[in-house]
Design a protein around this motif. Structure first.
Motif, PDB file in Angstrom:
ATOM      1  N   ALA A 303       0.812  -1.221   0.000  1.00 60.73           N
ATOM      2  CA  ALA A 303       0.000   0.000   0.000  1.00 60.73           C
ATOM      3  C   ALA A 303       0.846   1.271   0.000  1.00 60.73           C
ATOM      4  O   ALA A 303       0.293   2.374  -0.006  1.00 60.73           O
ATOM      5  N   LYS A 304       2.190   1.090   0.039  1.00 58.64           N
ATOM      6  CA  LYS A 304       3.145   2.219   0.037  1.00 58.64           C
ATOM      7  C   LYS A 304       2.940   3.154   1.229  1.00 58.64           C
ATOM      8  O   LYS A 304       3.022   4.374   1.120  1.00 58.64           O
ATOM      9  N   LYS A 305       2.667   2.572   2.409  1.00 62.99           N
ATOM     10  CA  LYS A 305       2.512   3.346   3.652  1.00 62.99           C
ATOM     11  C   LYS A 305       3.856   3.348   4.395  1.00 62.99           C
ATOM     12  O   LYS A 305       4.099   2.522   5.276  1.00 62.99           O
ATOM     13  N   VAL A 306       4.711   4.286   4.044  1.00 65.08           N
ATOM     14  CA  VAL A 306       6.105   4.288   4.500  1.00 65.08           C
ATOM     15  C   VAL A 306       6.226   4.501   6.009  1.00 65.08           C
ATOM     16  O   VAL A 306       6.968   3.793   6.693  1.00 65.08           O
ATOM     17  N   SER A 307       5.521   5.476   6.555  1.00 62.38           N
ATOM     18  CA  SER A 307       5.663   5.790   7.979  1.00 62.38           C
ATOM     19  C   SER A 307       5.224   4.622   8.854  1.00 62.38           C
ATOM     20  O   SER A 307       5.772   4.386   9.931  1.00 62.38           O
ATOM     21  N   ARG A 308       4.232   3.879   8.389  1.00 62.60           N
ATOM     22  CA  ARG A 308       3.734   2.739   9.162  1.00 62.60           C
ATOM     23  C   ARG A 308       4.747   1.594   9.175  1.00 62.60           C
ATOM     24  O   ARG A 308       4.758   0.783  10.108  1.00 62.60           O
TER      25      ARG A 308
END
Length: 449
Positions: A303-308
């Motif tokens: 999902a390209k959720k980098v901070s997570r």
């Protein structure tokens, strides 16, 4: 029920997903633990030693198959996180077809070469017949092991870790009941124990497949849906081969360490079998937290959720360390009562040897909690090579130390060889972790410019 880990509270997601994995692994370990306890108490020391020698050999093969499923599950989680259900289904069908064929070939080879393998690890001749019959029965049931694990992997990739747990709980109870029937009542010895485990494994497989077929529409397949996608097969092999070899390296190490233990005599073999079961129970939650991290990170990478991703990694490491803080007291103070579960009270040498080993290991378990966390990170990020190489480094270190220390220190030397292997593993992993995090952050910074 599917769970999207790309939104919501991060520690809650990891804990909620990990708890069923922990419980599931613990229930699965009761298969072998109940075998050892019942065989040791109702058949005898030689039978316990036979099952103990069979265990690492069995695990090498079994966890190679589990590793294939684990590698495929990373891809499944990534496709689910990206919302690509068509590709998720194609990945599952490809893995089922290729994995089924591979497992059949493995079964034929293992059944054929059982006794040569036992002699390769210097198994005392007196226990080869019992160890061989136990292994052959377990090997034949590997097809159920594969089918359960691939369908369980598919469920976990969409965030459902509860139902695979339920199926394992039921089969674990069945295994204990059948152990009592076949070993205690029918006096079938180690063969009865192996039959009980095989039937329980078959039932967990049946439960899982039936549940998926009737309750999870996106994972329901007809014969026409079962397609071998060659392009996906190549990617799957790259992922699965690395994770399968990583899982196998761990148990090849145990297999080779068994050779060092075998030279110490039947008492040491029996003690090593018992403490290995305890080790497995101790490691199961660490590995489950690691696997929860893998699924979480893979979904968020898709999902390209980098901070997570970063927060998920650090949350996982904190959970690993917290678990060790609980584990150390349980194993240290419970070492002697735990050993008495496996053998009769008059086997004082076996009990004392195993108890001292466990008291040392209680403190050493901190290191694998960290290595498992790091491995979960690399698997979730799709970098399987680091996990394979670090496990290989750990195996080489542990085996090397065991053959040096065991002749001089006995089972204490085996405990310290574990410590040495984990130190080698961390020394390899940490620089790569720092480098990977730095490179990943740089890529994100560049893409946002």
């Amino acid at each position: 029920m599917a769970t999207d880990m790309t939104e919501g509270n991060i520690p809650k997601h990891i804990v909620k997903f990990a708890i069923p994995l922990v419980l599931g692994n613990l229930f699965q370990l009761t298969y072998n633990a109940s075998d050892s306890i019942i065989v040791g108490r109702f058949v005898g020391k030689n039978a316990l030693a036979a099952v103990g020698i069979a265990n690492p050999i069995m695990n090498i093969v079994m966890f190679f198959i589990v590793g294939i499923c684990l590698g495929a599950s990373v891809l499944m989680s990534e496709y689910y996180g990206a919302g690509n259900i068509k590709k998720l289904r194609r990945e599952i069908s490809t893995t089922v077809i290729a994995g089924f064929i591979f497992t059949i070939v493995v079964i034929i080879l293992c059944v054929t070469f059982t006794e040569p393998i036992l002699r390769l690890v210097k198994t005392p001749e007196v226990i080869i017949p019992e160890a061989a019959i136990y292994l052959r029965i377990i090997f034949i049931s590997l097809i159920f092991t594969f089918l359960y694990n691939i369908y369980a992997a598919a469920l976990r990739s969409i965030g459902d870790s509860k139902n695979p747990l339920l199926f394992l709980m039921i089969s674990a109870v069945l295994n204990v009941v059948m152990d009592i029937i076949f070993v205690v009542w029918l006096k079938m010895g180690v063969a009865g124990s192996a039959i009980a485990t095989s039937i329980a494994e078959m039932m967990s497989c049946v439960f899982c497949i039936v549940y998926v077929y009737f309750k999870i529409p996106i994972l329901k397949f007809s014969l026409k849906d079962m397609i071998l996608d060659r392009s996906l097969l190549k990617i799957t092999v790259n992922y699965s081969w690395a994770t399968a070899m990583q899982q196998t390296c761990l148990y090849i190490g145990k297999f080779m360490v068994q050779g060092a233990v075998n030279s110490l005599g039947v008492d040491a073999i029996a003690a090593f079998n018992a403490v290995n079961r305890v080790d497995d129970f101790a490691f199961a939650p660490e590995q489950s937290i690691s696997n929860a991290m893998t699924t979480f990170l893979a979904q968020n990478r898709g999902a390209k959720k980098v901070s997570r991703i970063k927060k998920g990694f650090y949350s996982g490491l904190k959970l690993e360390t917290l678990y060790w803080c609980i584990l150390v007291g349980i194993v240290f103070f419970g070492a002697t009562p735990i050993m008495k579960l496996f053998v009769n009270a008059n086997e004082t040498n076996v009990i004392n040897t195993g108890s001292y080993y466990l008291k040392l290991m209680a403190f050493f378990y901190l290191l694998p909690s960290w290595t498992n966390g790091v491995q979960g990170y690399f698997r979730g990020m799709g970098d399987m090579k680091v996990t394979l190489r670090s496990t290989f480094a750990q195996m080489v270190g542990r085996v090397g130390f065991s053959y040096i220390l065991a002749p001089r220190m006995g089972m204490v030397g085996i405990a310290f060889s574990c410590l040495g292997g984990w130190i080698v593993m961390l020394a390899y992993e940490v620089p790569f972790l720092i480098k990977h995090r730095r490179n990943f952050n740089n890529k994100i910074a560049e893409s946002s410019m």
